[in-house]
Design an enzyme around this catalytic site. Structure first.
Site, PDB file in Angstrom:
ATOM      1  N   PRO A   2     -25.022  22.414  86.299  1.00  0.00           N
ATOM      2  CA  PRO A   2     -24.538  22.037  85.098  1.00  0.00           C
ATOM      3  C   PRO A   2     -23.479  22.695  84.518  1.00  0.00           C
ATOM      4  O   PRO A   2     -23.623  23.975  84.096  1.00  0.00           O
ATOM      5  CB  PRO A   2     -25.744  22.009  84.080  1.00  0.00           C
ATOM      6  CG  PRO A   2     -26.733  23.111  84.826  1.00  0.00           C
ATOM      7  CD  PRO A   2     -26.486  22.689  86.152  1.00  0.00           C
ATOM      8  N   GLU A   3     -22.354  22.113  84.360  1.00  0.00           N
ATOM      9  CA  GLU A   3     -21.123  22.668  83.574  1.00  0.00           C
ATOM     10  C   GLU A   3     -20.875  22.036  82.470  1.00  0.00           C
ATOM     11  O   GLU A   3     -21.741  21.261  81.956  1.00  0.00           O
ATOM     12  CB  GLU A   3     -20.042  22.899  84.751  1.00  0.00           C
ATOM     13  CG  GLU A   3     -20.262  23.648  85.861  1.00  0.00           C
ATOM     14  CD  GLU A   3     -19.009  23.714  86.831  1.00  0.00           C
ATOM     15  OE1 GLU A   3     -17.862  23.782  86.507  1.00  0.00           O
ATOM     16  OE2 GLU A   3     -19.164  24.029  88.308  1.00  0.00           O
ATOM     17  N   LYS A  61     -21.131  26.043  77.923  1.00  0.00           N
ATOM     18  CA  LYS A  61     -22.449  25.804  78.694  1.00  0.00           C
ATOM     19  C   LYS A  61     -23.483  26.042  77.957  1.00  0.00           C
ATOM     20  O   LYS A  61     -24.824  25.731  78.297  1.00  0.00           O
ATOM     21  CB  LYS A  61     -22.463  26.429  80.132  1.00  0.00           C
ATOM     22  CG  LYS A  61     -21.375  26.204  80.819  1.00  0.00           C
ATOM     23  CD  LYS A  61     -21.622  27.014  82.078  1.00  0.00           C
ATOM     24  CE  LYS A  61     -20.159  27.089  82.749  1.00  0.00           C
ATOM     25  NZ  LYS A  61     -20.191  28.328  84.072  1.00  0.00           N
ATOM     26  N   HIS A 103     -41.558  21.440  88.230  1.00  0.00           N
ATOM     27  CA  HIS A 103     -41.021  22.691  87.420  1.00  0.00           C
ATOM     28  C   HIS A 103     -40.610  22.789  86.077  1.00  0.00           C
ATOM     29  O   HIS A 103     -39.582  23.413  85.502  1.00  0.00           O
ATOM     30  CB  HIS A 103     -39.455  22.993  88.283  1.00  0.00           C
ATOM     31  CG  HIS A 103     -39.420  23.046  89.680  1.00  0.00           C
ATOM     32  ND1 HIS A 103     -40.316  23.957  90.424  1.00  0.00           N
ATOM     33  CD2 HIS A 103     -38.933  22.089  90.584  1.00  0.00           C
ATOM     34  CE1 HIS A 103     -40.341  23.611  91.703  1.00  0.00           C
ATOM     35  NE2 HIS A 103     -39.524  22.472  91.988  1.00  0.00           N
ATOM     36  N   ARG A 126     -34.751  26.865  89.371  1.00  0.00           N
ATOM     37  CA  ARG A 126     -34.400  28.067  89.782  1.00  0.00           C
ATOM     38  C   ARG A 126     -34.379  29.347  88.807  1.00  0.00           C
ATOM     39  O   ARG A 126     -34.268  30.223  88.866  1.00  0.00           O
ATOM     40  CB  ARG A 126     -32.923  27.947  90.258  1.00  0.00           C
ATOM     41  CG  ARG A 126     -33.018  27.325  91.687  1.00  0.00           C
ATOM     42  CD  ARG A 126     -31.337  27.305  92.090  1.00  0.00           C
ATOM     43  NE  ARG A 126     -31.271  26.546  93.326  1.00  0.00           N
ATOM     44  CZ  ARG A 126     -30.212  26.327  93.927  1.00  0.00           C
ATOM     45  NH1 ARG A 126     -29.064  26.426  93.563  1.00  0.00           N
ATOM     46  NH2 ARG A 126     -30.282  25.518  95.082  1.00  0.00           N
ATOM     47  N   ARG A 182      -4.191  39.267  81.204  1.00  0.00           N
ATOM     48  CA  ARG A 182      -5.294  39.807  82.178  1.00  0.00           C
ATOM     49  C   ARG A 182      -4.652  40.316  83.480  1.00  0.00           C
ATOM     50  O   ARG A 182      -3.790  39.733  83.955  1.00  0.00           O
ATOM     51  CB  ARG A 182      -6.579  38.711  82.575  1.00  0.00           C
ATOM     52  CG  ARG A 182      -7.329  38.321  81.462  1.00  0.00           C
ATOM     53  CD  ARG A 182      -8.170  39.357  81.080  1.00  0.00           C
ATOM     54  NE  ARG A 182      -9.150  39.332  79.771  1.00  0.00           N
ATOM     55  CZ  ARG A 182     -10.186  38.937  80.052  1.00  0.00           C
ATOM     56  NH1 ARG A 182     -10.753  38.695  80.999  1.00  0.00           N
ATOM     57  NH2 ARG A 182     -11.357  38.676  79.191  1.00  0.00           N
ATOM     58  N   ARG A 292     -19.532  33.970  95.955  1.00  0.00           N
ATOM     59  CA  ARG A 292     -19.870  32.294  96.150  1.00  0.00           C
ATOM     60  C   ARG A 292     -18.695  31.826  96.977  1.00  0.00           C
ATOM     61  O   ARG A 292     -17.968  32.638  97.564  1.00  0.00           O
ATOM     62  CB  ARG A 292     -19.642  31.848  94.553  1.00  0.00           C
ATOM     63  CG  ARG A 292     -19.008  32.769  93.562  1.00  0.00           C
ATOM     64  CD  ARG A 292     -19.024  32.134  92.145  1.00  0.00           C
ATOM     65  NE  ARG A 292     -20.294  32.410  91.668  1.00  0.00           N
ATOM     66  CZ  ARG A 292     -20.901  33.570  91.133  1.00  0.00           C
ATOM     67  NH1 ARG A 292     -20.545  34.764  91.680  1.00  0.00           N
ATOM     68  NH2 ARG A 292     -22.118  33.676  90.631  1.00  0.00           N
TER      69      ARG A 292
END
Length: 309
Positions: A2-3, A61, A103, A126, A182, A292
């Site tokens: 989920p985003e 989120k 779950h 998870r 940044r 990732r």
DNA sequence: CACACGTCCTGGTAGC
DNA sequence: TGCTACCAGGACGTGT
């Protein structure tokens, strides 16, 4: 996984199916799922019992259901983050039976839901997701707290989360300025929820592919128009995903499983190592990045000489 | 068994 | 030097 588009789909479903419901009881089957709640599992249930869920709000989120309770002055909310695999299932046992998901971590028993549902189930394979009851605090800018909110208030754990690309109150020029200040790579900046929220690994890769920018491009070498192009691409891809995901759940089942149709059909590069780039047919490349995966088209998104991984 | 990944947390660094 | 803000990366957790 989920985003923003998936979380927004859930928010919309909860708003329509359970707003106005009263919590009769809450069962916590996995303590870890309420680890961020101050009072522990028992306190979590205590603070929900008898309270009314008045709507569903989202920022990035994070998702929360403000709580109405005439007994208490302080405003509070049931806060949810779905992590990597969380789902909120609105269920009516009279229709769906008493079958419980393997779950199932937390179950809310509710009355007076507009849909007639009696359970709100938090299912999370998870266990990176969590639920908590938290106070609502005024927003820094006095504007509404998030998407779907009439209130200028935020749960405390969300205070540091930036507005997202679907938030009407987002200042896009300010985000561009923050990104360019940044000293990091563009994908790190996109994934930093304090810069702009809601973007995860999948939509970051898709947005960068659309904007033809490599994930390691140094943010302080990017021009304003290029940063805008990346943010526009992210907005576009998430809006398209929302349009597809938002149509796919039935009345009593709010599904946030990342495996929904959008993922298998519409992604250009994510998870497609070796497959042809939809633009130029060059095989998609997979790199390890931040523990990732990152997927790029080596031709459309050439690696910068002095990039920042 | 490595791997999937978002967020929290810690330790480090850059710049003033 | 000391302070602050920022940044990188490990840990967490489960099941395939």
């Amino acid at each position: 996984m989920p985003e923003l588009p998936e979380v927004e789909t859930v928010r919309d479903g909860l708003d329509r199916l359970v707003a106005g419901a009263v919590v009769r009881d809450a069962e916590v089957f996995r303590d870890y799922s309420v680890r961020r709640h101050d009072g522990g599992p028992a306190g979590f249930a205590d603070q929900l019992r008898g309270r009314r869920l008045v709507g569903a709000v989202r920022r990035g989120k994070y998702l929360w259901l403000p709580l109405a309770d005439p007994r208490q002055g302080a405003s509070a909310a049931l806060l949810a983050h779905l992590g990597m695999s969380g789902q909120l299932l609105v269920r009516d046992p009279a229709v769906a039976g008493e079958w419980a998901h393997p779950h199932l971590r937390v179950r809310l028993h509710v009355d007076e839901a507009p849909s007639g549902a009696h359970y709100v189930d938090f299912v999370d394979q998870r266990t990176f997701g969590h639920l908590a009851v938290t106070d609502l605090e005024p927003t820094a800018d006095g504007a509404s707290g998030g998407y779907g909110s009439p209130l200028p208030a935020l749960p405390a754990p969300v205070a540091h989360i930036a507005r997202d690309l679907l938030d009407p109150a987002l200042d896009r020029d300010a985000v561009v300025a923050t990104v360019r200040r940044r000293r990091t790579g563009i994908k790190r900046a996109l994934l930093d929820q304090t810069v702009v929220s809601g973007i995860g690994n999948i939509y970051a890769d898709e947005a960068l592919w659309r904007a033809r920018v490599h994930f390691a491009r140094a943010t302080d070498t990017m021009t304003r128009p290029v940063v805008h192009r990346v943010l526009d691409a992210a907005t576009e891809v998430m809006t398209e995903a929302l349009g597809q995901g938002g149509t796919s759940f039935d009345a009593l089942y709010v599904n946030v499983n990342g495996e929904s149709g959008y993922f298998s059909r519409s992604l250009a590069v994510y998870g497609r190592a070796g497959e042809p780039c939809p633009r130029c047919a060059t095989p998609v490349r997979r790199d390890e990045f931040m523990n990732r995966s990152s997927f790029t088209c080596p031709r459309c998104q050439p690696r910068p000489r002095q990039g920042r991984w």
